[in-house]
Design an enzyme around this catalytic site. Structure first.
Site, short mmCIF file in Angstrom:
data_model
loop_
_atom_site.label_atom_id
_atom_site.label_comp_id
_atom_site.label_asym_id
_atom_site.label_seq_id
_atom_site.Cartn_x
_atom_site.Cartn_y
_atom_site.Cartn_z
N PRO A 36 2.20 -10.13 2.40
CA PRO A 36 0.79 -9.73 2.22
C PRO A 36 0.63 -8.68 1.13
O PRO A 36 1.56 -7.90 0.90
CB PRO A 36 0.40 -9.15 3.59
CG PRO A 36 1.68 -8.88 4.30
CD PRO A 36 2.75 -9.75 3.70
N ASP A 37 -0.52 -8.67 0.46
CA ASP A 37 -0.78 -7.59 -0.50
C ASP A 37 -1.35 -6.40 0.26
O ASP A 37 -1.35 -6.39 1.50
CB ASP A 37 -1.70 -8.08 -1.65
CG ASP A 37 -3.09 -8.47 -1.19
OD1 ASP A 37 -3.41 -8.27 0.00
OD2 ASP A 37 -3.87 -8.98 -2.02
N PHE A 38 -1.81 -5.37 -0.43
CA PHE A 38 -2.38 -4.21 0.25
C PHE A 38 -3.84 -4.43 0.60
O PHE A 38 -4.27 -4.21 1.72
CB PHE A 38 -2.33 -2.98 -0.68
CG PHE A 38 -1.05 -2.19 -0.59
CD1 PHE A 38 -0.09 -2.45 0.36
CD2 PHE A 38 -0.83 -1.13 -1.48
CE1 PHE A 38 1.08 -1.70 0.43
CE2 PHE A 38 0.33 -0.37 -1.42
CZ PHE A 38 1.29 -0.67 -0.47
N ARG A 39 -4.62 -4.84 -0.43
CA ARG A 39 -6.06 -4.65 -0.31
C ARG A 39 -6.89 -5.90 -0.10
O ARG A 39 -8.11 -5.79 -0.04
CB ARG A 39 -6.58 -3.88 -1.55
CG ARG A 39 -6.01 -2.47 -1.62
CD ARG A 39 -6.40 -1.71 -2.85
NE ARG A 39 -5.75 -0.41 -2.88
CZ ARG A 39 -4.50 -0.18 -3.28
NH1 ARG A 39 -3.76 -1.18 -3.73
NH2 ARG A 39 -3.99 1.04 -3.25
N ASN A 110 5.60 -4.30 -7.73
CA ASN A 110 6.13 -4.87 -6.49
C ASN A 110 7.51 -4.33 -6.17
O ASN A 110 8.30 -4.01 -7.06
CB ASN A 110 6.14 -6.40 -6.58
CG ASN A 110 4.74 -6.94 -6.64
OD1 ASN A 110 3.79 -6.22 -6.33
ND2 ASN A 110 4.59 -8.18 -7.04
N ASP A 112 9.46 -6.04 -3.92
CA ASP A 112 10.12 -7.13 -3.20
C ASP A 112 11.31 -7.73 -3.95
O ASP A 112 11.98 -8.62 -3.43
CB ASP A 112 9.10 -8.22 -2.84
CG ASP A 112 8.33 -8.75 -4.06
OD1 ASP A 112 8.89 -8.76 -5.17
OD2 ASP A 112 7.16 -9.15 -3.90
N HIS A 129 7.27 1.08 -9.22
CA HIS A 129 7.17 1.74 -7.91
C HIS A 129 8.48 1.61 -7.14
O HIS A 129 8.49 1.65 -5.91
CB HIS A 129 6.00 1.16 -7.12
CG HIS A 129 4.67 1.47 -7.75
ND1 HIS A 129 3.49 0.88 -7.37
CD2 HIS A 129 4.33 2.33 -8.75
CE1 HIS A 129 2.49 1.34 -8.11
NE2 HIS A 129 2.98 2.21 -8.96
N SER A 208 -4.89 -5.14 -8.15
CA SER A 208 -6.26 -4.60 -8.09
C SER A 208 -6.45 -3.51 -9.14
O SER A 208 -7.55 -2.98 -9.27
CB SER A 208 -6.54 -4.04 -6.70
OG SER A 208 -5.63 -3.00 -6.39
P1 CNA Z 1 -3.41 -4.76 -4.11
O1 CNA Z 1 -4.19 -3.52 -4.30
O2 CNA Z 1 -3.25 -5.27 -2.73
O3 CNA Z 1 -4.13 -5.88 -5.01
C1 CNA Z 1 -3.71 -7.22 -5.02
C2 CNA Z 1 -4.61 -7.99 -5.97
O4 CNA Z 1 -4.08 -9.29 -6.11
C3 CNA Z 1 -6.05 -8.11 -5.52
O5 CNA Z 1 -6.93 -7.92 -6.61
C4 CNA Z 1 -6.13 -9.58 -5.01
O6 CNA Z 1 -7.40 -10.15 -5.17
C5 CNA Z 1 -5.12 -10.25 -5.91
N1 CNA Z 1 -4.49 -11.41 -5.32
C6 CNA Z 1 -4.00 -11.58 -4.05
N2 CNA Z 1 -3.43 -12.79 -3.92
C7 CNA Z 1 -3.56 -13.41 -5.13
C8 CNA Z 1 -3.19 -14.69 -5.63
N3 CNA Z 1 -2.54 -15.58 -4.87
N4 CNA Z 1 -3.48 -14.99 -6.92
C9 CNA Z 1 -4.14 -14.11 -7.72
N5 CNA Z 1 -4.52 -12.89 -7.29
C10 CNA Z 1 -4.23 -12.53 -6.02
O7 CNA Z 1 -1.97 -4.63 -4.73
P2 CNA Z 1 -1.51 -3.90 -6.07
O8 CNA Z 1 -0.21 -4.49 -6.40
O9 CNA Z 1 -2.57 -3.85 -7.10
O10 CNA Z 1 -1.29 -2.39 -5.54
C11 CNA Z 1 -0.21 -1.67 -5.90
C12 CNA Z 1 0.75 -1.42 -4.74
C13 CNA Z 1 0.94 -2.60 -3.84
C14 CNA Z 1 2.10 -1.14 -5.23
O11 CNA Z 1 2.45 0.18 -5.02
C15 CNA Z 1 3.08 -2.08 -4.48
O12 CNA Z 1 4.28 -1.45 -4.16
C16 CNA Z 1 2.34 -2.48 -3.30
N6 CNA Z 1 2.72 -3.72 -2.59
C17 CNA Z 1 3.74 -4.50 -3.02
C18 CNA Z 1 4.06 -5.65 -2.35
C19 CNA Z 1 5.21 -6.49 -2.83
O13 CNA Z 1 6.19 -5.95 -3.32
N7 CNA Z 1 5.11 -7.81 -2.73
C20 CNA Z 1 3.31 -6.05 -1.24
C21 CNA Z 1 2.25 -5.22 -0.82
C22 CNA Z 1 1.96 -4.06 -1.51
#
Ligand code: CNA
Length: 276
Positions: A36-39, A110, A112, A129, A208
């Site tokens: 899952p993402d954060f937001r 990320n 991961d 990060h 985001s």
């Molecule tokens: P966020 O703030 O959760 O934003 C994610 C963005 O991606 C949003 O604008 C969504 O609309 C968009 N999105 C989600 N799914 C898709 C998709 N399939 N296709 C296109 N767009 C999509 O996350 P950010 O990365 O901007 O925030 C930064 C944080 C999140 C960092 O410090 C990371 O460490 C942290 N994070 C990382 C992971 C990971 O490593 N996979 C997971 C969750 C959070």
């Protein structure tokens, strides 16, 4: 899904004008892998953290909170730990940019490590990060063994044991080398800025653009493209006499596949992804 004409234009731009592409990645690149993402409003981590009893969602990644209570972080780490997830089509696309000698740098937020798992060479990756790849004591900074850490995190759900430093007289908490809120970014992030400023395209995917200073990389006056579910940062606000920008809204895996089709790389992309 994004306008096909815009995808065609971006493909032409890459074909005709690009030699040094910089990627800026966020959690959206890995959602299709099951992380899952954060937001994102319903599926994001922040929307689903009630069970961890946090004072506010970001606390799970806040260094001051972690020092007082590492339980929420380890509960989440158990769920998100690398090894359980497979790179997405978008990760393979980055590897493909490298194979075509177009990748200058892949700056990722990320943690991961899926860029590495997709075969992007480590010298081309800036994990702004940090990542789960290494860990150390928060008190004396002594590195902690990878295999032991894996054991603690993988078995956390059953054993509920949090790793601590084994150095005599220390016993500090062990934390993966992930940059928490309240900690500085690694030197590699700051030294990468000159490469970003010289890019002939900055490709922003799945973020985001809310976390600074990472988000500020998208502000360099060079051509840029956004591939994301929604419009973020100051995309869409450039004046017509500024550098070119492309906005492609939709699922990133669908968009990069279509982009690869336009570039004549689709078969190569699918083969690479299937072999990963
Ligand atoms: P966020 O703030 O959760 O934003 C994610 C963005 O991606 C949003 O604008 C969504 O609309 C968009 N999105 C989600 N799914 C898709 C998709 N399939 N296709 C296109 N767009 C999509 O996350 P950010 O990365 O901007 O925030 C930064 C944080 C999140 C960092 O410090 C990371 O460490 C942290 N994070 C990382 C992971 C990971 O490593 N996979 C997971 C969750 C959070």
């Amino acid at each position: 899904m994004s306008d096909n004409a815009e995808i065609k234009e971006l493909a032409n731009f890459i074909r005709d004008k690009c030699k040094n592409i910089v990627l800026m990645l966020g959690a959206g690149v890995s959602t299709a892998a099951g992380i899952p993402d954060f937001r994102s409003p319903k599926t994001g981590l922040y929307a689903n953290l009630a069970r961890l009893n946090l004072p506010y969602p970001e606390a799970v990644f806040d260094i001051q909170f972690f020092l007082k209570n590492p339980v929420p972080f380890y509960t989440l780490a158990h769920e998100l730990y690398p090894g359980k997830f497979r790179p997405t089509l978008t990760h393979s696309f980055i590897r493909l940019l490298h194979s075509h000698n177009l990748l200058s740098l892949c700056c990722t937020q990320n943690i991961d490590t899926l860029e590495r798992r997709a075969g992007v060479p480590s010298e081309k990756i800036v994990e702004a990060h940090g990542s789960f790849a290494t860990q150390r004591c928060v008190r004396c900074r002594t590195p902690f063994d990878d295999a032991k850490m894996k054991d603690f995190v993988m078995n956390y759900a059953q054993k509920k044991l949090i790793p601590r430093c084994g150095k005599k007289g220390c016993g500090g908490l062990i934390k993966p080398d992930i940059v928490f809120f309240g900690e500085s970014l690694p030197p590699s992030f700051f030294s990468s800025q000159s490469v970003v400023s010289k890019a002939d395209l900055i490709l922003v995917i799945g973020t985001s653009l809310t976390v600074q200073p990472f988000a500020s990389l998208s502000l360099y006056p060079v051509p840029r493209a956004l591939i994301n579910l929604d419009l973020v940062g100051d995309f869409g606000m450039r004046e017509s006499d500024e550098e070119r920008e492309f906005i492609l809204l939709g699922q990133c895996d669908d968009i990069v596949r279509e982009l690869c089709r336009e570039l004549g790389w689709e078969e190569e992309l699918m083969k690479l992804w299937e072999e990963t």
